[in-house]
Design an enzyme around this catalytic site. Structure first.
Site, PDB file in Angstrom:
ATOM      1  N   ASP A   8       0.885  -1.166   0.000  1.00 29.61           N
ATOM      2  CA  ASP A   8       0.000   0.000   0.000  1.00 29.61           C
ATOM      3  C   ASP A   8       0.922   1.215   0.000  1.00 29.61           C
ATOM      4  O   ASP A   8       1.446   1.603   1.045  1.00 29.61           O
ATOM      5  CB  ASP A   8      -0.898  -0.005   1.234  1.00 29.61           C
ATOM      6  CG  ASP A   8      -1.807   1.210   1.290  1.00 29.61           C
ATOM      7  OD1 ASP A   8      -2.269   1.661   0.219  1.00 29.61           O
ATOM      8  OD2 ASP A   8      -2.046   1.732   2.395  1.00 29.61           O
ATOM      9  N   GLU A  67      -1.323  -1.396  -4.947  1.00 31.37           N
ATOM     10  CA  GLU A  67      -2.536  -0.630  -5.230  1.00 31.37           C
ATOM     11  C   GLU A  67      -2.301   0.319  -6.398  1.00 31.37           C
ATOM     12  O   GLU A  67      -1.264   0.968  -6.484  1.00 31.37           O
ATOM     13  CB  GLU A  67      -2.946   0.165  -3.989  1.00 31.37           C
ATOM     14  CG  GLU A  67      -4.285   0.846  -4.122  1.00 31.37           C
ATOM     15  CD  GLU A  67      -4.704   1.518  -2.833  1.00 31.37           C
ATOM     16  OE1 GLU A  67      -5.537   0.944  -2.121  1.00 31.37           O
ATOM     17  OE2 GLU A  67      -4.182   2.607  -2.545  1.00 31.37           O
ATOM     18  N   ASP A 139      -2.258   0.815   7.363  1.00 32.46           N
ATOM     19  CA  ASP A 139      -1.557   0.690   6.084  1.00 32.46           C
ATOM     20  C   ASP A 139      -1.100  -0.745   5.836  1.00 32.46           C
ATOM     21  O   ASP A 139      -1.111  -1.221   4.701  1.00 32.46           O
ATOM     22  CB  ASP A 139      -0.372   1.660   6.029  1.00 32.46           C
ATOM     23  CG  ASP A 139      -0.833   3.107   6.054  1.00 32.46           C
ATOM     24  OD1 ASP A 139      -1.413   3.551   5.042  1.00 32.46           O
ATOM     25  OD2 ASP A 139      -0.641   3.787   7.075  1.00 32.46           O
TER      26      ASP A 139
END
Length: 173
Positions: A8, A67, A139
Site C-alpha cells: 500500500d 494498489e 496501512d
C-alpha cells in the site's frame, strides 16, 4: 506454495503485507509500515527502496501486488504518491518479481463484497481471513488486503483460463 507481497504505497507511510498461499489456504507471514521520517523527499524514496528490498530479501515473494493510483484532488500529493509507488515497483522489477496492480475499489469489493467499504470493514476481513489475533496497522492491513485480493483474483483467473483452454482443445478434436 506462493508467497505474495502486497504494498500500500505512500510517500510518508508505505504498508507491506506478506502472505503465503498453499492451495486454497492463506497464511500470514508478516506485515508492517515503512515510515519515512525525513522531510527530504528523495531520502523518503530511498528509505522506501531500501526497506521494500529488505522485505523482498527476507521473504523471497514470487508475486508483488500493489494498489493502483487513484485520482486525487491534490496534484502534488498524487505526484508524490506515484513516485513512491514507482520506487516500490522498481524494487520488484530489480528482483525479477512480476507486478500486479489492483484498484482500491476492487480490493474492497473482493474482501468485503462492496467497493465502497470503509477501512474498518477491510481490516476486519483481513483479520478474519488470515486468522489474526489482533488488527494490523491500517496501512499494513491495506497491504495484506491487496495481497489477499491477488490470491483470490489470480485463482479465479487461472480457473477460467484453464476451463477455456480445455474447451478450446475440445473443439479442436
Amino acid at each position: 506454495m506462493t508467497i505474495v507481497l502486497g504494498i500500500d504505497p505512500g510517500s510518508r507511510i508505505t504498508g507491506y503485507g506478506v502472505i503465503c498461499k498453499q492451495g486454497k489456504i492463506l497464511s500470514y507471514l508478516a506485515s508492517g509500515c515503512i515510515r519515512t521520517k525525513t522531510n527530504d523527499f528523495p531520502n523518503r524514496l530511498k528509505r522506501i527502496y531500501i526497506d521494500v528490498n529488505q522485505v523482498i530479501t527476507q521473504f523471497k515473494p514470487l508475486v508483488f501486488a500493489i494498489e493502483q493510483l487513484f485520482i486525487a484532488k491534490n496534484m502534488n500529493s498524487a505526484l508524490k504518491l506515484s513516485q513512491a509507488r514507482s520506487v516500490a515497483i522498481v524494487v520488484a522489477m530489480n528482483n525479477n518479481i512480476p507486478v500486479f496492480e489492483y484498484a482500491a475499489r476492487q480490493v474492497k469489493k473482493t474482501l468485503v463484497g462492496i467497493g465502497s467499504a470503509d477501512k474498518h470493514q477491510v481490516k476486519h476481513m483481513v483479520r478474519t481471513i488470515l486468522n489474526l489475533s489482533n488488527n494490523p496497522q491500517t496501512d499494513a492491513a491495506d497491504a495484506l488486503a491487496i495481497a489477499i485480493t491477488h490470491c483470490y483474483i489470480s485463482e479465479n483467473t487461472n480457473r477460467i483460463s484453464s476451463k477455456n483452454l480445455i474447451l478450446a482443445r475440445g473443439r479442436l478434436r
